[in-house]
Design a protein around this motif. Structure first.
Motif, mmCIF file in Angstrom:
data_model
loop_
_atom_site.group_PDB
_atom_site.id
_atom_site.type_symbol
_atom_site.label_atom_id
_atom_site.label_comp_id
_atom_site.label_asym_id
_atom_site.label_seq_id
_atom_site.Cartn_x
_atom_site.Cartn_y
_atom_site.Cartn_z
ATOM 1 N N ASP A 125 0.811 -1.215 0.000
ATOM 2 C CA ASP A 125 0.000 0.000 0.000
ATOM 3 C C ASP A 125 0.848 1.271 0.000
ATOM 4 N N VAL A 126 2.166 1.134 -0.140
ATOM 5 C CA VAL A 126 3.075 2.280 -0.183
ATOM 6 C C VAL A 126 3.645 2.387 -1.592
ATOM 7 N N GLU A 127 3.622 3.587 -2.139
ATOM 8 C CA GLU A 127 4.148 3.848 -3.485
ATOM 9 C C GLU A 127 5.163 4.981 -3.397
ATOM 10 N N ILE A 128 6.341 4.777 -3.997
ATOM 11 C CA ILE A 128 7.404 5.785 -3.991
ATOM 12 C C ILE A 128 7.765 6.086 -5.432
ATOM 13 N N THR A 141 8.316 11.395 -4.135
ATOM 14 C CA THR A 141 6.955 11.412 -3.601
ATOM 15 C C THR A 141 6.647 10.065 -2.970
ATOM 16 N N VAL A 142 6.196 10.113 -1.723
ATOM 17 C CA VAL A 142 5.804 8.910 -0.990
ATOM 18 C C VAL A 142 4.299 9.000 -0.768
ATOM 19 N N ARG A 143 3.598 7.961 -1.212
ATOM 20 C CA ARG A 143 2.140 7.932 -1.090
ATOM 21 C C ARG A 143 1.753 6.625 -0.424
ATOM 22 N N GLY A 184 -7.806 6.049 4.979
ATOM 23 C CA GLY A 184 -7.206 7.348 4.711
ATOM 24 C C GLY A 184 -5.982 7.199 3.838
ATOM 25 N N THR A 185 -5.598 8.283 3.208
ATOM 26 C CA THR A 185 -4.409 8.298 2.373
ATOM 27 C C THR A 185 -3.525 9.467 2.770
ATOM 28 N N PHE A 186 -2.261 9.359 2.444
ATOM 29 C CA PHE A 186 -1.342 10.476 2.634
ATOM 30 C C PHE A 186 -0.420 10.531 1.434
ATOM 31 N N GLN A 187 0.142 11.701 1.225
ATOM 32 C CA GLN A 187 1.129 11.891 0.160
ATOM 33 C C GLN A 187 2.066 12.994 0.598
ATOM 34 N N ARG A 188 3.354 12.704 0.584
ATOM 35 C CA ARG A 188 4.369 13.688 0.935
ATOM 36 C C ARG A 188 5.394 13.741 -0.190
ATOM 37 N N SER A 189 5.825 14.936 -0.530
ATOM 38 C CA SER A 189 6.829 15.120 -1.584
ATOM 39 C C SER A 189 8.029 15.849 -1.005
ATOM 40 N N PHE A 190 9.217 15.428 -1.449
ATOM 41 C CA PHE A 190 10.469 15.996 -0.957
ATOM 42 C C PHE A 190 11.365 16.346 -2.123
ATOM 43 N N GLN A 191 11.963 17.530 -2.077
ATOM 44 C CA GLN A 191 12.969 17.918 -3.062
ATOM 45 C C GLN A 191 14.236 17.142 -2.738
ATOM 46 N N MET A 192 14.777 16.443 -3.725
ATOM 47 C CA MET A 192 15.968 15.626 -3.506
ATOM 48 C C MET A 192 17.170 16.528 -3.236
ATOM 49 N N PRO A 193 18.010 16.152 -2.250
ATOM 50 C CA PRO A 193 19.236 16.923 -2.016
ATOM 51 C C PRO A 193 20.173 16.798 -3.206
ATOM 52 N N GLU A 194 21.046 17.773 -3.365
ATOM 53 C CA GLU A 194 22.028 17.725 -4.453
ATOM 54 C C GLU A 194 23.037 16.626 -4.165
ATOM 55 N N GLY A 195 23.513 15.992 -5.197
ATOM 56 C CA GLY A 195 24.549 14.986 -5.054
ATOM 57 C C GLY A 195 24.036 13.596 -4.741
ATOM 58 N N VAL A 196 22.762 13.308 -4.996
ATOM 59 C CA VAL A 196 22.215 11.976 -4.760
ATOM 60 C C VAL A 196 22.300 11.170 -6.051
ATOM 61 N N ASP A 197 22.750 9.926 -5.925
ATOM 62 C CA ASP A 197 22.809 9.014 -7.062
ATOM 63 C C ASP A 197 21.409 8.413 -7.245
ATOM 64 N N HIS A 198 20.666 8.937 -8.196
ATOM 65 C CA HIS A 198 19.266 8.546 -8.400
ATOM 66 C C HIS A 198 19.102 7.075 -8.772
ATOM 67 N N ASP A 199 20.097 6.482 -9.390
ATOM 68 C CA ASP A 199 19.992 5.082 -9.819
ATOM 69 C C ASP A 199 20.169 4.089 -8.671
ATOM 70 N N ILE A 246 14.113 4.937 3.327
ATOM 71 C CA ILE A 246 14.572 5.173 1.960
ATOM 72 C C ILE A 246 16.019 5.631 2.042
ATOM 73 N N ARG A 247 16.905 4.861 1.429
ATOM 74 C CA ARG A 247 18.330 5.168 1.421
ATOM 75 C C ARG A 247 18.672 5.827 0.089
ATOM 76 N N MET A 248 19.301 6.991 0.170
ATOM 77 C CA MET A 248 19.675 7.753 -1.020
ATOM 78 C C MET A 248 21.183 7.986 -0.994
ATOM 79 N N PRO A 249 21.954 7.093 -1.630
ATOM 80 C CA PRO A 249 23.421 7.212 -1.606
ATOM 81 C C PRO A 249 23.885 8.486 -2.330
ATOM 82 N N LYS A 250 24.945 9.065 -1.792
ATOM 83 C CA LYS A 250 25.553 10.240 -2.421
ATOM 84 C C LYS A 250 26.446 9.786 -3.573
#
Length: 177
Positions: free
Chosen positions: A94-97, A105-107, A129-144, A157-161
């Protein structure tokens, strides 16, 4: 045929204000303000039965369930950023990223149903109920290399630099004066 307006004389005299305004006291104003605060504070949309008029019906399109979004924690570690949130009662299905244009965006959706049948009563409750939160990614994150784990009601959620972002960090020594 035109009607003519009749002007009536204005007589100064007794106040025509309601009794509540004439008998104003500071405590009455304070009581009204506190009542207003309690009327505005309704966690999860609940109302106290004593405050609800007999024929006060919520419209069918009114929001139901949990109206409070979960809190997210963002922590910067040596080689990564970690975004985590407690999501009790929600399954990982029930979680979508999503990641789009540098915005993560985490919903999530939560639904709960409870039914009890006893000899002399029947209880049926449903909440959702539902929720949705959006975050601007920090600079220098390896999106892949972004990973998401969900265990025991906690989403991490782990976001490696990137290597370049890790090298750009410089430690500055603090000297005593």
């Amino acid at each position: 045929m035109a009607e003519t307006a009749t002007k009536l004389p204005v007589k100064p005299g007794k106040s025509t204000a309601p009794a509540a305004e004439r008998d104003w006291t500071p405590f009455e104003s304070l009581r009204r303000e506190i009542d207003r605060l309690f009327d505005d504070f309704r966690p999860f949309g609940w109302r106290l039965p004593a405050q609800r008029p007999d024929f006060d019906v919520d419209p069918p399109f009114a929001a139901r369930g949990w109206s409070i979004d979960p809190a997210f924690d963002l922590v910067e570690k040596d080689g990564e950023y970690q975004l985590s949130a407690e999501l009790p009662g929600i399954d990982e299905k029930d979680v979508e990223i999503r990641l789009s244009n540098g915005v993560l965006t985490v919903r999530g959706e939560k639904s709960e149903s409870r039914e009890e049948k006893e000899n002399d009563h029947y209880l049926s409750e449903r909440r959702y109920g539902t929720f949705q939160r959006s975050f601007q990614m920090p600079e220098g994150v390896d999106h892949d290399r972004i990973e998401a784990n969900f265990a025991r009601g906690v989403l991490t959620i782990r976001m490696p630099k990137t290597a370049q972002a890790q090298k750009a960090a410089k430690k500055i020594a603090v000297k005593t004066a």
